[in-house]
Design a protein around this motif. Structure first.
Motif, PDB file in Angstrom:
ATOM      1  N   THR A  64      19.230  44.463  45.157  1.00  0.00           N
ATOM      2  CA  THR A  64      19.927  43.396  44.164  1.00  0.00           C
ATOM      3  C   THR A  64      21.043  44.184  43.495  1.00  0.00           C
ATOM      4  O   THR A  64      22.202  43.513  43.377  1.00  0.00           O
ATOM      5  N   ALA A  65      20.970  45.417  43.445  1.00  0.00           N
ATOM      6  CA  ALA A  65      22.210  46.032  42.644  1.00  0.00           C
ATOM      7  C   ALA A  65      23.405  45.981  43.485  1.00  0.00           C
ATOM      8  O   ALA A  65      24.478  45.530  43.167  1.00  0.00           O
ATOM      9  N   LEU A  66      23.164  46.413  44.909  1.00  0.00           N
ATOM     10  CA  LEU A  66      24.360  46.298  45.710  1.00  0.00           C
ATOM     11  C   LEU A  66      24.825  44.976  45.903  1.00  0.00           C
ATOM     12  O   LEU A  66      26.102  44.546  45.988  1.00  0.00           O
ATOM     13  N   ALA A  67      24.128  43.882  45.923  1.00  0.00           N
ATOM     14  CA  ALA A  67      24.341  42.515  46.094  1.00  0.00           C
ATOM     15  C   ALA A  67      25.423  42.126  44.863  1.00  0.00           C
ATOM     16  O   ALA A  67      26.300  41.400  44.851  1.00  0.00           O
ATOM     17  N   VAL A  68      24.919  42.376  43.719  1.00  0.00           N
ATOM     18  CA  VAL A  68      25.467  42.117  42.405  1.00  0.00           C
ATOM     19  C   VAL A  68      26.816  42.799  42.480  1.00  0.00           C
ATOM     20  O   VAL A  68      27.860  42.184  41.879  1.00  0.00           O
ATOM     21  N   LEU A  69      26.942  43.951  42.962  1.00  0.00           N
ATOM     22  CA  LEU A  69      28.282  44.826  42.891  1.00  0.00           C
ATOM     23  C   LEU A  69      29.184  44.078  43.954  1.00  0.00           C
ATOM     24  O   LEU A  69      30.245  44.644  43.992  1.00  0.00           O
ATOM     25  N   GLY A  70      28.723  43.254  44.661  1.00  0.00           N
ATOM     26  CA  GLY A  70      29.587  42.583  45.675  1.00  0.00           C
ATOM     27  C   GLY A  70      29.999  43.454  46.944  1.00  0.00           C
ATOM     28  O   GLY A  70      30.803  43.454  47.661  1.00  0.00           O
ATOM     29  N   VAL A  71      28.978  44.448  46.980  1.00  0.00           N
ATOM     30  CA  VAL A  71      29.102  45.279  48.358  1.00  0.00           C
ATOM     31  C   VAL A  71      28.859  44.578  49.537  1.00  0.00           C
ATOM     32  O   VAL A  71      27.735  43.677  49.532  1.00  0.00           O
ATOM     33  N   GLY A  72      29.561  44.617  50.481  1.00  0.00           N
ATOM     34  CA  GLY A  72      29.336  43.688  51.828  1.00  0.00           C
ATOM     35  C   GLY A  72      30.088  44.341  52.938  1.00  0.00           C
ATOM     36  O   GLY A  72      30.438  45.483  52.958  1.00  0.00           O
ATOM     37  N   PRO A  73      30.231  43.233  54.063  1.00  0.00           N
ATOM     38  CA  PRO A  73      30.742  43.779  55.265  1.00  0.00           C
ATOM     39  C   PRO A  73      32.144  44.468  55.133  1.00  0.00           C
ATOM     40  O   PRO A  73      33.107  44.030  54.304  1.00  0.00           O
ATOM     41  N   GLY A  74      32.467  45.649  56.018  1.00  0.00           N
ATOM     42  CA  GLY A  74      33.703  46.270  55.754  1.00  0.00           C
ATOM     43  C   GLY A  74      33.490  47.530  54.455  1.00  0.00           C
ATOM     44  O   GLY A  74      34.297  48.458  54.527  1.00  0.00           O
ATOM     45  N   CYS A  81      20.734  61.559  54.235  1.00  0.00           N
ATOM     46  CA  CYS A  81      19.975  61.437  55.334  1.00  0.00           C
ATOM     47  C   CYS A  81      18.445  61.614  55.199  1.00  0.00           C
ATOM     48  O   CYS A  81      17.811  61.414  56.070  1.00  0.00           O
ATOM     49  N   PHE A  82      18.132  62.450  53.924  1.00  0.00           N
ATOM     50  CA  PHE A  82      16.890  62.772  53.920  1.00  0.00           C
ATOM     51  C   PHE A  82      15.975  61.896  52.699  1.00  0.00           C
ATOM     52  O   PHE A  82      15.747  62.414  51.685  1.00  0.00           O
ATOM     53  N   THR A  83      15.840  60.904  53.180  1.00  0.00           N
ATOM     54  CA  THR A  83      15.210  59.919  52.196  1.00  0.00           C
ATOM     55  C   THR A  83      14.403  58.790  52.916  1.00  0.00           C
ATOM     56  O   THR A  83      14.047  58.922  54.293  1.00  0.00           O
ATOM     57  N   PHE A  84      13.697  58.078  52.298  1.00  0.00           N
ATOM     58  CA  PHE A  84      13.000  56.757  52.876  1.00  0.00           C
ATOM     59  C   PHE A  84      13.961  55.826  53.449  1.00  0.00           C
ATOM     60  O   PHE A  84      14.796  55.556  52.816  1.00  0.00           O
ATOM     61  N   CYS A  85      13.333  55.245  54.374  1.00  0.00           N
ATOM     62  CA  CYS A  85      14.125  54.200  55.261  1.00  0.00           C
ATOM     63  C   CYS A  85      14.496  53.117  54.190  1.00  0.00           C
ATOM     64  O   CYS A  85      15.851  52.643  54.521  1.00  0.00           O
ATOM     65  N   SER A  86      14.180  52.775  53.257  1.00  0.00           N
ATOM     66  CA  SER A  86      14.504  51.582  52.620  1.00  0.00           C
ATOM     67  C   SER A  86      16.047  51.838  51.651  1.00  0.00           C
ATOM     68  O   SER A  86      16.808  50.889  51.449  1.00  0.00           O
ATOM     69  N   THR A  87      16.166  52.959  51.412  1.00  0.00           N
ATOM     70  CA  THR A  87      17.451  53.474  50.885  1.00  0.00           C
ATOM     71  C   THR A  87      18.538  52.901  51.679  1.00  0.00           C
ATOM     72  O   THR A  87      19.651  52.509  51.192  1.00  0.00           O
ATOM     73  N   VAL A  88      18.442  53.038  52.934  1.00  0.00           N
ATOM     74  CA  VAL A  88      19.466  52.754  53.874  1.00  0.00           C
ATOM     75  C   VAL A  88      19.375  51.210  54.412  1.00  0.00           C
ATOM     76  O   VAL A  88      20.357  50.582  54.538  1.00  0.00           O
ATOM     77  N   SER A  89      18.356  50.726  54.440  1.00  0.00           N
ATOM     78  CA  SER A  89      17.867  49.460  54.917  1.00  0.00           C
ATOM     79  C   SER A  89      18.718  48.488  54.038  1.00  0.00           C
ATOM     80  O   SER A  89      19.217  47.417  54.460  1.00  0.00           O
ATOM     81  N   GLY A  95      25.118  44.051  54.471  1.00  0.00           N
ATOM     82  CA  GLY A  95      26.300  43.990  55.645  1.00  0.00           C
ATOM     83  C   GLY A  95      27.282  45.051  55.536  1.00  0.00           C
ATOM     84  O   GLY A  95      27.983  45.013  56.184  1.00  0.00           O
ATOM     85  N   ALA A  96      26.986  45.989  54.724  1.00  0.00           N
ATOM     86  CA  ALA A  96      27.747  47.314  54.562  1.00  0.00           C
ATOM     87  C   ALA A  96      27.527  48.315  55.447  1.00  0.00           C
ATOM     88  O   ALA A  96      26.379  48.310  56.221  1.00  0.00           O
ATOM     89  N   THR A  97      28.203  49.342  55.459  1.00  0.00           N
ATOM     90  CA  THR A  97      27.993  50.480  56.516  1.00  0.00           C
ATOM     91  C   THR A  97      27.367  51.605  55.850  1.00  0.00           C
ATOM     92  O   THR A  97      28.015  52.017  55.050  1.00  0.00           O
ATOM     93  N   PRO A  98      26.019  52.147  56.044  1.00  0.00           N
ATOM     94  CA  PRO A  98      25.607  53.472  55.677  1.00  0.00           C
ATOM     95  C   PRO A  98      26.466  54.756  56.231  1.00  0.00           C
ATOM     96  O   PRO A  98      26.573  54.637  57.458  1.00  0.00           O
ATOM     97  N   ILE A  99      26.849  55.557  55.368  1.00  0.00           N
ATOM     98  CA  ILE A  99      27.531  56.775  55.750  1.00  0.00           C
ATOM     99  C   ILE A  99      26.526  57.861  55.353  1.00  0.00           C
ATOM    100  O   ILE A  99      26.411  58.304  53.906  1.00  0.00           O
ATOM    101  N   LEU A 100      25.872  58.570  56.109  1.00  0.00           N
ATOM    102  CA  LEU A 100      24.781  59.604  55.694  1.00  0.00           C
ATOM    103  C   LEU A 100      25.651  60.915  55.855  1.00  0.00           C
ATOM    104  O   LEU A 100      26.679  61.118  56.217  1.00  0.00           O
TER     105      LEU A 100
END
Ligand SMILES: Cc1ncc(COP(=O)(O)O)c(C=O)c1O
Length: 379
Positions: A64-74, A81-89, A95-100
């Motif tokens: 919800t936080a990422l969506a409300v901030l308008g984070v998206g493709p591009g 890199c040392f976290t639970f999968c959902s942090t990155v999912s 639609g954004a790109t994770p940079i570990l």
């Protein structure tokens, strides 16, 4: 040897939570409503948060936080890199790109120097994870964010309650996501909380419930109106009152449960001083939530991590591993070409780490069994 299995992190529930749940069940309103609002208010008071929104999970809060901030493709989001999968999912979900980036060897938290080096003109968000409940070093992360005009969204799944200097994690205006999953310091079975500025939290409230201008409680309660408008395609991430009721009881005893955690962590620390283990620390000037007690086996240990887990299991002691690094998971390897060797600090920690039982109801006798079993294998 123990004759009963000691779970790694069972919930610490008693009559107070049961009474709250029964009250909710008998009230005639069981989904998001008055218990949820009371829980949000009490939580915000506890952490001095500007505002709080109860949700169905920490994952839902991050999404919800990422969506409300308008984070998206591009857009790029820098995280650990040392976290639970959902942090990155959740970064993938918008639609954004994770940079570990790699972590610091003492706390296993995001390395600010690695974050600074990973910033590009596409970076929108830095997403620190307060590993095990130890707060990240927020000052350099805030400085990097200010310099490059980035948002900070914190994964505080482990960090209730934790403090960095005189600031509680969740006290600031930026979005912070907490988890109330069954093993967490405060549980609602499943659940989460999103804190942030009042304006942000109000937008998140709408986004989290179908994008509707009015939630169901406001519509169905006395004096409510049937009319609502959909202002965006929102999610279904609300927390039901039946679960918020558990949270109200849990919050009232959080200080007591934390005291137990701190005492238990201190006992482990003292009793393992002579073992070939790297013990988790608490840096000066911070207060860890002690969600986890992850020890790392040093080279001098007579057995490896996997064997230690097996032997502790055979001695009726539950353990866990936090975490399998994100770049070890097939989806991420295949999608981004991430490989072993990219994040040496996290990889070394993963080989050696095991989380020992630690929870708000751990008693000295049970902990003594854990200590004895670990000493038997490693002393
Ligand atoms: C670091 C971290 N982030 C996020 C989550 C997700 O929490 P939830 O299960 O409430 O979605 C977890 C869950 O264990 C976690 O450990």
């Amino acid at each position: 040897m123990r004759d009963r299995f000691l779970p790694f992190s069972p919930p610490c529930l008693d009559d107070d939570e049961i009474a709250e749940v029964v009250e909710s069940l008998r009230s005639g309103w069981i989904t998001t409503g008055p218990k949820c609002r009371a829980f949000e208010q009490a939580f915000a008071n506890k952490l001095h948060s500007p505002a709080a929104l109860a949700l169905s999970s920490c994952t839902a809060a991050l999404h919800t936080a990422l969506a409300v901030l308008g984070v998206g493709p591009g857009d790029e989001v820098i995280t650990s890199c040392f976290t639970f999968c959902s942090t990155v999912s959740v970064i993938e979900h918008v639609g954004a790109t994770p940079i570990l980036v790699d972590v610091e060897p003492d706390t296993m938290n995001l390395d600010p120097a690695a974050v600074a080096a990973a910033v590009t003109e596409r970076t929108r968000v830095v997403l620190p994870v307060h590993y095990g409940g130890h707060p990240c070093d927020m000052a350099p992360l805030r400085e990097i964010a200010a310099r490059h005009d980035l948002e900070i969204v914190e994964d505080a799944a482990h960090a209730l309650p934790a403090r960095c200097g005189d600031q509680w994690i969740g006290q600031g205006d930026n979005p912070v996501a907490f988890s109330f999953y069954a093993t967490k310091n405060l549980t609602t079975a499943e659940g989460g909380m999103l804190t942030g500025s009042p304006a942000f939290v109000e937008k998140a409230r709408v986004a989290s419930l179908h994008g509707m201008s009015k939630d169901a409680w406001k519509r169905y309660d006395k004096g409510g109106s049937w009319f609502y408008e959909v202002v965006m395609p929102g999610f279904k991430y609300n927390l039901p009152d039946v679960l918020a009721a558990i949270g109200l009881g849990q919050l009232r005893k959080l200080d007591r449960m934390q005291e137990r955690r701190r005492e238990a962590a201190a006992r482990y620390h003292d009793d393992f001083a002579d073992l070939p283990l790297q013990r988790p620390l608490e840096r000066s000037g911070v207060e860890s939530a002690w969600h986890l007690y992850p020890v790392r086996l040093l080279d001098a240990a007579p057995i490896g991590r996997n064997e230690l887990i097996e032997r502790l299991g055979a001695a009726n002691i539950g353990t866990s591993v936090h975490f399998i690094p994100i770049h070890f998971h097939p989806y991420y390897r295949e999608k981004y070409g991430w490989r072993e060797g990219m994040f040496p600090v996290a990889e070394d920690a993963f080989e050696r780490v095991v989380s020992l039982p630690l929870h708000g109801g751990l008693n000295e006798a049970d902990q003594a069994d854990v200590i004895e079993a670990v000493r038997t294998e490693l002393a």
